[in-house]
Design a protein around this motif. Sequence first.
Motif, short mmCIF file in Angstrom:
data_model
loop_
_atom_site.label_atom_id
_atom_site.label_comp_id
_atom_site.label_asym_id
_atom_site.label_seq_id
_atom_site.Cartn_x
_atom_site.Cartn_y
_atom_site.Cartn_z
N LEU A 80 45.00 56.45 54.13
CA LEU A 80 44.46 55.49 53.18
C LEU A 80 44.18 56.17 51.84
O LEU A 80 43.67 57.29 51.81
N THR A 81 44.48 55.47 50.77
CA THR A 81 44.11 55.93 49.43
C THR A 81 42.66 55.51 49.18
O THR A 81 42.04 54.83 50.01
N GLU A 82 42.14 55.85 48.03
CA GLU A 82 40.78 55.40 47.69
C GLU A 82 40.72 53.87 47.70
O GLU A 82 39.75 53.29 48.16
N ALA A 83 41.78 53.21 47.22
CA ALA A 83 41.81 51.74 47.27
C ALA A 83 41.81 51.25 48.72
O ALA A 83 41.16 50.23 49.03
N GLY A 84 42.50 51.94 49.59
CA GLY A 84 42.51 51.58 51.01
C GLY A 84 41.13 51.74 51.64
O GLY A 84 40.69 50.89 52.42
N TRP A 85 40.46 52.83 51.29
CA TRP A 85 39.10 53.03 51.81
C TRP A 85 38.15 51.99 51.23
O TRP A 85 37.24 51.51 51.92
N ALA A 86 38.33 51.63 49.96
CA ALA A 86 37.48 50.60 49.35
C ALA A 86 37.67 49.26 50.07
O ALA A 86 36.69 48.54 50.33
N ALA A 87 38.91 48.93 50.40
CA ALA A 87 39.18 47.69 51.15
C ALA A 87 38.56 47.76 52.53
O ALA A 87 38.01 46.77 53.03
#
Length: 151
Positions: free
Chosen positions: A95-102
Amino acid sequence: MDDALAFSALVLALSGQLVQEIHARVARQGFEDLRPAHGFAFARISLGGATTADLAEHLGVTKQAAAQLVEELVRKGYVVRHPHPHDARARLLVLTEAGWAATRAADQAARAAVAPWKEALGEARFSELVADLTRLAPPGPSGAALNHRQG
């Protein structure tokens, strides 16, 4: 209706309601480009060590379908692929930071979605229900995701 059929119908209805409620809440937090299937993928990828084949097994889809889902998540910036340390043909999904944020948004949405159930049953009975369902849940990555998230 006998208890077995009632149980099946109720669990399926509650599951569908929960998925839709989490999805709607995640979308309201700015992740309108995600679908419920993405959340199930994030749950597996967040454990680490996931390949497209692992994701296919977790989602109960073909490797080709999982590869299409991964490609979509990469294109949207939620997932990146890294070389696999033990298999030159495989790629690790991260996961990218956006993936972790989601993922954090989904966790928050899940807590909010079940809050009315918790209130209706009371804290003690809700905890008992979680314990009962934990005993019934199949072993595997889904259970590991649950334990990983709670820790």
